[in-house]
Design a protein around this motif. Structure first.
Motif, PDB file in Angstrom:
ATOM      1  N   PRO A 125      -3.566  16.732  -2.454  1.00  0.00           N
ATOM      2  CA  PRO A 125      -2.601  15.658  -2.691  1.00  0.00           C
ATOM      3  C   PRO A 125      -3.019  14.382  -1.969  1.00  0.00           C
ATOM      4  N   TYR A 126      -2.839  13.259  -2.628  1.00  0.00           N
ATOM      5  CA  TYR A 126      -3.328  11.977  -2.112  1.00  0.00           C
ATOM      6  C   TYR A 126      -2.207  10.958  -2.266  1.00  0.00           C
ATOM      7  N   VAL A 127      -1.876  10.310  -1.164  1.00  0.00           N
ATOM      8  CA  VAL A 127      -0.777   9.339  -1.155  1.00  0.00           C
ATOM      9  C   VAL A 127      -1.315   7.972  -0.758  1.00  0.00           C
ATOM     10  N   VAL A 128      -0.970   6.946  -1.531  1.00  0.00           N
ATOM     11  CA  VAL A 128      -1.236   5.577  -1.085  1.00  0.00           C
ATOM     12  C   VAL A 128       0.075   4.800  -1.109  1.00  0.00           C
ATOM     13  N   PHE A 140      -1.579  12.609  -7.667  1.00  0.00           N
ATOM     14  CA  PHE A 140      -1.842  11.337  -6.975  1.00  0.00           C
ATOM     15  C   PHE A 140      -0.520  10.570  -6.893  1.00  0.00           C
ATOM     16  N   ILE A 141      -0.151  10.195  -5.682  1.00  0.00           N
ATOM     17  CA  ILE A 141       1.153   9.571  -5.455  1.00  0.00           C
ATOM     18  C   ILE A 141       0.968   8.143  -4.965  1.00  0.00           C
ATOM     19  N   VAL A 142       1.541   7.213  -5.707  1.00  0.00           N
ATOM     20  CA  VAL A 142       1.576   5.821  -5.270  1.00  0.00           C
ATOM     21  C   VAL A 142       3.016   5.509  -4.864  1.00  0.00           C
ATOM     22  N   VAL A 143       3.172   4.923  -3.720  1.00  0.00           N
ATOM     23  CA  VAL A 143       4.509   4.500  -3.278  1.00  0.00           C
ATOM     24  C   VAL A 143       4.513   2.976  -3.215  1.00  0.00           C
ATOM     25  N   TRP A 144       5.278   2.369  -4.119  1.00  0.00           N
ATOM     26  CA  TRP A 144       5.420   0.913  -4.085  1.00  0.00           C
ATOM     27  C   TRP A 144       6.415   0.591  -2.976  1.00  0.00           C
ATOM     28  N   ASP A 145       5.903   0.076  -1.860  1.00  0.00           N
ATOM     29  CA  ASP A 145       6.761  -0.189  -0.708  1.00  0.00           C
ATOM     30  C   ASP A 145       6.981  -1.695  -0.586  1.00  0.00           C
ATOM     31  N   ASN A 146       8.085  -2.152  -1.162  1.00  0.00           N
ATOM     32  CA  ASN A 146       8.434  -3.577  -1.041  1.00  0.00           C
ATOM     33  C   ASN A 146       9.509  -3.796   0.019  1.00  0.00           C
ATOM     34  N   GLU A 147       9.823  -2.741   0.753  1.00  0.00           N
ATOM     35  CA  GLU A 147      10.738  -2.812   1.893  1.00  0.00           C
ATOM     36  C   GLU A 147      12.143  -3.238   1.493  1.00  0.00           C
TER      37      GLU A 147
END
Lengths: 202, 166
Positions: free
Chosen positions: A154-157, A94-101
């Motif tokens: 695989p799961y990406v958020v 499980f993949i979390v991507v913290w996208d704060n730009e």
């Protein structure tokens, strides 16, 4: 949406999972948001390596749920891992991507996602990861955590979070080497295996 | 590569306990990759660049299994950042098996940089390595690389050259 609030939600869902996470302010935030997961979390320092390392761990421990806490800057550093995951289809990642730009830890210069044209979840889907989503509210993020933690693909958020850092949180004192030993001993204990065993002679 | 050299590599990997190989295909090892793919005891993962492969190998180390990063020596340059961070920052080892492009006898202009840079980069990173040019030494050299990597918890490398890959 604040990253720390997302982390707190995710942490309540975790018990025996293993976590690999990226560098910067998210390290201390995770250290505080998930105190029960400190030994089960490997705090790494490099862009482009978090999700590949988590994937390697997922390959080695196929019965264990592995979580990658990556970042926009980190994932952009090696988008190729999405293609590798698209082909390999790990069942326990499980993949979390913290996208704060932004590259927050060095003061906030923008990343390529800040333009609004670059869609990391879209790149993931086009790479063969069918379950890749963008979350902009805490409720959406929480729902994706629930689904992603029990998915057999695989799961990406991609969590669109603000650039704020949770104030007045306890700093992690250990370095990368100590973190590795803590993590490895935790994996050994919980898996009943030896990873770093004794030498031939003492 | 001769079939006998391919078999020697696989014997060495198996004696070392390797269960996963990450690779980016190259020409000198072209007979090795399908043999690894076909081996029932070794899982192979093709990666998009060698640095990604290094990180996957590092992650597998944390599971207690053993991995190898197989590549042309140009891949060492692509791997310097993750190797530096994992090896020097955390003590997570990666064992590399690479073809030695640019060694004496090289007849491709584009491979010259690989020969010039490989050993200085290995030395800059303080990575112990052996260069093997005799097939008879391949198997033990691979086993030795794992022994040291798992004593030092640091990277090691074996480069195959000479008649092994020509």
């Amino acid at each position: 949406m604040k990253r720390f609030d997302c982390m707190t939600r995710l942490a309540t869902r975790l018990s025996d999972e293993l976590v690999i996470l990226s560098l910067g302010a998210s390290v201390d935030e995770w250290y505080n948001a998930a105190p029960h997961m400190r030994e089960a979390s490997l705090f790494q320092q490099q862009l482009g390596c978090v999700t590949p390392q988590a994937f390697g761990l997922a390959v080695g421990l196929p019965e264990r749920r592995i979580i990658s806490l990556d970042t926009d800057g980190g994932l952009l550093f090696n988008l190729g891992i999405l293609a590798t995951l698209g082909n390999e289809q790990p069942k326990n990642l499980f993949i979390v991507v913290w996208d704060n730009e932004q590259y927050q830890s060095i003061g906030g210069p923008k990343t390529h996602t800040a333009s609004g044209r670059v869609d990391l979840a879209g790149i993931a889907r086009a790479s063969g990861i069918d379950h890749a989503y963008t979350a902009t509210t805490l409720e959406e993020f929480d729902a994706h955590c629930e689904a992603g933690l029990k998915a057999d693909v695989p799961y990406v958020v991609v969590a669109k979070v603000s650039g704020t850092v949770q104030p007045e949180i306890k700093r992690k004192h250990s370095d990368g080497r100590e973190d590795k030993y803590i993590f490895v001993r935790h994996v050994e204990k919980t898996e009943g295996i030896t990873i770093m065993g004794p030498s031939e002679h003492n | 590569m001769q079939q006998s050299a391919v078999e020697a590599v696989i014997r060495g990997l198996k004696r070392a306990g390797v269960t996963l190989v990450c690779y980016l295909p190259d020409s000198l090892f072209k007979e090795l990759y399908p043999a690894l793919d076909a081996d029932p005891d070794i899982r192979t993962i093709q990666v998009t660049n060698e640095g990604e492969g290094a990180a996957i190998c590092g992650g597998l180390f944390l599971s207690g299994q053993r991995a190898a990063l197989v590549m042309e020596n140009s891949g060492l340059r692509a791997s310097v950042e993750p190797l530096s961070r994992m090896g020097l920052g955390a003590g997570i080892p990666v064992v590399m098996l690479m073809s030695y492009r640019g060694d004496m006898g090289e007849n491709n202009w584009w491979a010259v940089p690989h020969g010039i840079t490989m050993e200085p980069i290995l030395k800059a990173l303080r990575i112990p390595y052996t260069v093997e040019r005799e097939e008879a030494d391949i198997e033990q050299s691979i086993v030795n690389a794992y022994e040291l990597a798992y004593s030092s918890y640091y990277h090691t490398a074996v480069a195959l050259s000479g008649s092994i890959v020509r």
